[in-house]
Design a protein around this motif. Structure first.
Motif, short mmCIF file in Angstrom:
data_model
loop_
_atom_site.label_atom_id
_atom_site.label_comp_id
_atom_site.label_asym_id
_atom_site.label_seq_id
_atom_site.Cartn_x
_atom_site.Cartn_y
_atom_site.Cartn_z
N PHE B 207 -24.81 3.27 -1.98
CA PHE B 207 -24.67 2.69 -0.94
C PHE B 207 -24.08 4.43 -0.43
N VAL B 208 -23.18 4.79 -1.19
CA VAL B 208 -22.74 6.33 -1.45
C VAL B 208 -23.24 7.62 -1.76
N GLU B 209 -24.10 6.92 -2.85
CA GLU B 209 -25.01 8.14 -3.54
C GLU B 209 -26.30 8.16 -2.27
N LYS B 210 -27.00 7.09 -1.84
CA LYS B 210 -27.80 7.17 -0.65
C LYS B 210 -26.99 8.15 0.43
N GLU B 211 -25.68 8.32 0.32
CA GLU B 211 -25.03 8.71 2.56
C GLU B 211 -24.55 10.02 1.61
N ILE B 212 -25.11 10.65 0.43
CA ILE B 212 -24.48 11.86 -0.25
C ILE B 212 -26.06 12.37 0.20
N ASN B 213 -27.28 11.94 -0.25
CA ASN B 213 -28.67 12.45 -0.84
C ASN B 213 -28.79 12.51 0.62
N SER B 214 -28.24 12.20 1.53
CA SER B 214 -29.32 12.38 2.88
C SER B 214 -28.33 13.38 3.32
N TRP B 215 -27.07 13.05 2.87
CA TRP B 215 -26.67 14.53 3.96
C TRP B 215 -27.19 15.38 3.20
N LEU B 216 -27.30 15.91 1.96
CA LEU B 216 -27.80 16.91 1.15
C LEU B 216 -28.88 17.70 1.59
N ALA B 217 -30.25 16.53 1.71
CA ALA B 217 -31.03 16.78 1.99
C ALA B 217 -31.45 17.20 3.55
N ALA B 218 -30.72 16.96 4.06
CA ALA B 218 -30.61 17.12 5.39
C ALA B 218 -29.66 18.37 5.83
N HIS B 219 -28.48 19.07 5.04
CA HIS B 219 -28.32 20.54 4.91
C HIS B 219 -28.93 21.26 3.99
N SER B 220 -29.42 21.21 2.58
CA SER B 220 -29.82 21.92 1.84
C SER B 220 -31.68 21.98 1.58
N LYS B 221 -32.07 23.01 1.71
CA LYS B 221 -33.72 23.24 1.83
C LYS B 221 -34.28 22.77 0.45
N THR B 222 -32.87 23.31 -0.29
CA THR B 222 -33.35 23.38 -1.43
C THR B 222 -32.67 22.37 -2.04
N TRP B 223 -32.46 21.40 -1.93
CA TRP B 223 -32.55 20.12 -2.46
C TRP B 223 -33.23 18.94 -1.81
N ALA B 224 -33.84 19.37 -0.36
CA ALA B 224 -34.58 18.29 0.18
C ALA B 224 -35.62 18.77 -1.00
#
Lengths: 489, 369
Positions: B207-224
């Motif tokens: 759950f936590v991993e999914k949330e962090i990843n979604s947040w990172l993908a939404a806020h960082s183009k490099t991550w996405a």
């Protein structure tokens, strides 16, 4: 919590910062609680089992300490309590299903109507590791190798210390408890050394192990009857590299994380595929397990008194008295069967263990021949031979069933089925590439690194390049898609 | 090395890695198109009223539209295929693939297509069974490519609907069916990231991993952009392998016996299943470029064709056609080199629009209206 996740990286950063900020007294309580949180990220319900094992051995060891050596019956009873609780937990969670299945199959074969019910049991992560640690602690106190730890927090942290909680290295209490008592002060060297190890471990896991996993899974999903001997050997090599990168990665991250917190954990791997004998292989592979097995199983089975407890070495450390050949052979085979069974509740693991026993036995028997014909003892003969034997040993470890494993071994032994390429071309290429990468890394570590350390002008840019590539690839590939293989043991 | 120097090196390395990530990798791209080469593009057929009648990735919207088309009351044909079915070499405006030409040609029939690049027949077998759960087809079209018999395994990107719906083969299952069900199950979300010992429920870590990843993908183009960076790297590795071993499109590909048998077994299952459901089958050896030597061992290629033909001959509801030579050499094309050379390579799999017309005409003459 798994190491190859963003969750862990955030958790670890916060824990490290708080740990070093706190005064030394509450620091260990904080670390103990952080370790429980780390475990609870998988399933909090299973914390109780961890604590049960820990608390039992804490009180048993205290009891042993307070009981004079002359009261041997009482001491044995106390030891039996520890063994019953720990081995009982292991039996229930890890082996009950195996015995149920096998007894039911036996009843069916005997046409008996009796059947044991199947219970849905989830194997708690790390149970094989922490129960072995608590057993070794109690055994060490029983043997008089150490005093029981009076402060629960110091002992509790030895059991629950999160970097090594789920998949080792299996640590001896004497090694960790002493360090905890010393309360090391912060040093930047801890952080630098620890992060370096963690980067190396993450690199092995997310770049090599995780990218090998789908190739290995696809290859092992094939019908073994359709494979040739060469295919089977290739599969042995592929899984051999996957499990090495995976497990060595875990150990590197564990060592690194512990180092950042100022605690040293013994090495668990030392380029095992460079070994020139199976005995040496086990001094280089999962060192903490092989030394545990030596001290608490193999030596007692040979009738040898264990005088010291150390996590170093591996099977084959010198003995203080020489048991008979018959007893040594019995101990060898029994130890390896149990070693296999420790890895998993399946006949395939027992076969894997016995395979190792056979080759170590043969090495002992053939030692005089090797001495007579020096060529047979040269590295050019022993290294490829040992490498092949070690890699092919992984077949039952990864095979879907005992039948599959035996069919695959038959392919190697039958000259008519030895030749033929039934896997994708890339599979053979990757197996060869991994071997080259492994040998190259060993050569760099053995010969080039020491030389580079004396030449800072060259070593600094090379180190920058090395870490840039590693960090770049970790960033690209970091996904918690595959748990560490040893989590399931 | 001293602590502060080591830490400095790691910080500098992290900055350099960040810069490479930011500027060294391409943005969003379609790796399927990249694999096809710059001269070939993918195209999915649409009905005359603009609805989806062709899927490659089984997207929810496509499947919903295809099911609505199938419920129009007309008879239905299912075309299975690989990238030849959904690609046009040197595509020009208005050009379409053969499934769309066929759909237009039939007035009383709907043509639905499910194609996937490098398809193997095990995937075809599962896809067919999945479609048959919701749509009644009276004929299916199955091309059998020699290249595809070298493939194995199931891919989650192309079996999306089967995975989401927890599809499994049912009825009397033998080892082969069970093994396919096992493989499908391993792709399904509740077991995908877990070891065999774990429970089916989501852990706090998941759950936590999914949330962090979604947040990172939404806020960082490099991550996405990480999946694209992974794709870029694999494409480079593929290219380096080809350079190192001098592999090109004309390099002879050897048959892999175990995979061939597995795929032929899947083909046999397709023929059995269609026989039970009284579905006519058009089985064909697809067009391949014949103005140069085929990239196969000729004896193996001949053996492959004869095996497929004899399997078809065992069933009365199967019509077999060998259309390997129907598309003339000039209707094929080139693709960008995959081994670092400047000159483009010959494309053996994907032809131009006129090739699609020829194939559509051939299928039309073979099928019932």
């Amino acid at each position: 919590m798994i190491f190859n996740s963003v969750t862990f990286l955030i958790f670890f950063t916060l824990v490290s910062l708080l740990y070093w900020t706190l005064p030394s007294r509450p620091r260990y309580w904080f670390l103990f609680l952080a370790s429980l949180v780390f475990y609870a990220f998988w399933r909090w319900e299973y914390l109780g089992i961890l604590l049960l094992s820990a608390v039992t051995d804490y009180y048993v060891a205290r009891g042993l300490d307070e009981t004079p050596i002359e009261e041997s019956k009482k001491r044995k009873r106390l030891l039996a309590i520890s063994l019953s609780v720990n081995l009982g937990l292991l039996f229930y969670f890890k082996y009950l299903l195996f015995f149920t299945e096998n007894f039911n199959a036996l009843f069916e074969w005997l046409n008996a109507t009796t059947r044991f019910p199947y219970w849905e049991i989830v194997l708690p992560f790390g149970i094989s590791f922490y129960t072995f640690e608590t057993i070794s602690y109690t055994m060490d106190v029983y043997r008089g190798h150490m005093k029981a730890e009076k402060r629960f927090i110091t002992y509790g942290l030895f059991v629950a210390f999160f970097p090594k909680l789920v998949a080792g290295p299996i640590q001896r209490a004497s090694e960790l408890v002493e360090q905890l008592k010393e309360r090391p002060a912060f040093h930047w060297q801890f952080v630098a050394d620890g992060i370096q190890r963690m980067i190396y471990g993450l690199f092995l896991k997310v770049v090599f192990a995780d990218n090998l996993a789908p190739i290995v899974d696809e290859a092992y999903a094939m019908d073994p009857a359709a494979l040739s001997g060469i295919d089977v050997i290739t599969l042995g090599f592929l899984f051999g590299f996957q499990i090495y990168f995976d497990f060595a990665a875990y150990s590197h991250i564990a060592l690194g994380a512990a180092k950042v917190l100022g605690i040293s954990i013994p090495e668990n791997f030392n380029f095992p595929y460079i070994a020139t004998s199976m005995k040496e292989f086990w001094k280089r592979w999962h060192i903490s397990l092989s030394s545990w097995i030596r001290d608490y199983l193999y030596l007692p089975l040979t009738g040898t008194k264990v005088l010291v407890s150390t996590g170093k070495g591996g099977i084959g450390q010198s003995l203080d008295n020489e048991p008979t050949a018959k007893r040594k052979n019995f101990a060898l085979f029994a130890t390896w069967a149990i070693m296999g069974f420790w890895h998993g509740a399946n006949w395939t693991f027992i076969l894997w263990g016995l395979y190792h026993a056979v080759f170590i036995f043969l090495e002992r028997k053939l030692a005089p021949v090797r001495k007579r014909i020096p060529f047979l003892g040269s590295t050019w003969v022993t290294w490829p031979l040992t490498l092949g034997i070690a890699m092919v040993s992984w077949i039952p470890f990864r095979a879907q069933s005992l039948t599959d494993a035996l069919v695959m071994y038959a392919k190697i032994l039958d000259p008519r089925q030895l030749v033929g390429l039934n896997l994708r071309e890339n599979t053979y290429l990757i197996a060869a590439l991994m071997l080259i990468v492994f040998v190259f890394t060993w050569a760099v570590d053995e010969y080039i690194r020491p030389w580079l350390q004396t030449k800072p002008r060259i070593s600094v840019p090379i180190t920058i390049l090395q870490y840039t590539v590693a960090i770049l690839l970790i960033f690209i590939f970091l996904r918690p898609i595959n748990q560490f293989i040893y989590f399931q043991f | 090395m001293k602590a502060k120097l080591s830490l400095g090196i790691m910080v500098l390395s992290a900055v350099l890695a960040g810069l490479i990530l930011r500027f060294g990798f391409s943005g969003e791209r379609n790796f399927e198109d990249a694999a096809l080469g710059t001269m070939t593009v993918s195209y999915e057929a649409r009905s005359i009223d603009g609805r989806d009648i062709h899927t490659t990735k089984q997207r929810e919207k496509e499947i919903a539209e295809m099911l609505s088309v199938a419920s129009d009351g007309r008879r239905s044909t299912l075309i299975l295929g690989n990238s030849q079915t959904h690609s046009i070499n040197q595509k020009k405006e208005g050009e379409v693939v053969y499934p769309e030409i066929l759909d237009r040609a039939f007035s009383e029939r709907t043509v639905l297509t499910n194609s996937l690049p490098n398809a193997n027949l095990q995937e075809f077998y599962l896809i067919l069974n999945w479609w048959l759960e919701t749509v009644i087809f009276d004929q299916i079209v199955v091309p059998v490519f020699m290249d595809d018999l070298r493939e194995d395994g199931l891919r989650e990107d192309f079996l999306t609907a089967l995975i989401q719906e927890n599809f499994a083969l049912s009825g009397e299952l033998d080892d082969f069916d069970q093994s396919l069900n096992e493989q499908l199950r391993s792709l399904q979300p509740q077991t995908h990231a877990e070891s065999s010992e774990s429970s089916d429920s989501e852990t706090p870590q998941d759950f936590v991993e999914k949330e962090i990843n979604s947040w990172l993908a939404a806020h960082s183009k490099t991550w996405a952009n990480r999946p694209n960076a992974r794709g870029d790297l694999f494409m480079k590795l593929y290219s380096w392998r080809n350079i190192l071993f001098n592999i090109s499109a004309t390099t002879k590909r050897k048959m892999i016996p175990a995979r061939m048998s597995k795929n032929l077994l899947a083909l046999d299952r397709i023929l059995e299943r269609t026989s039970e459901d009284s579905i006519d089958v058009l089985l064909y050896i697809p067009p391949i470029r014949r103005d140069v030597e085929v990239p196969y061992d000729l004896a193996e290629y001949a053996q492959f064709k004869s095996e497929v033909e004899s399997m078809a001959a065992a069933y009365s509801h199967v019509q077999f056609k060998n259309w390997e030579g129907i598309v003339p050499g000039e209707l094929w094309g080139l693709k960008a080199s995959t081994n670092g050379k400047k000159e483009p390579e010959l494309d053996f799999m994907h032809f131009q629009f006129k090739g699609h017309q020829i194939l559509a005409d051939s299928i039309l003459t073979a099928l019932k209206p």
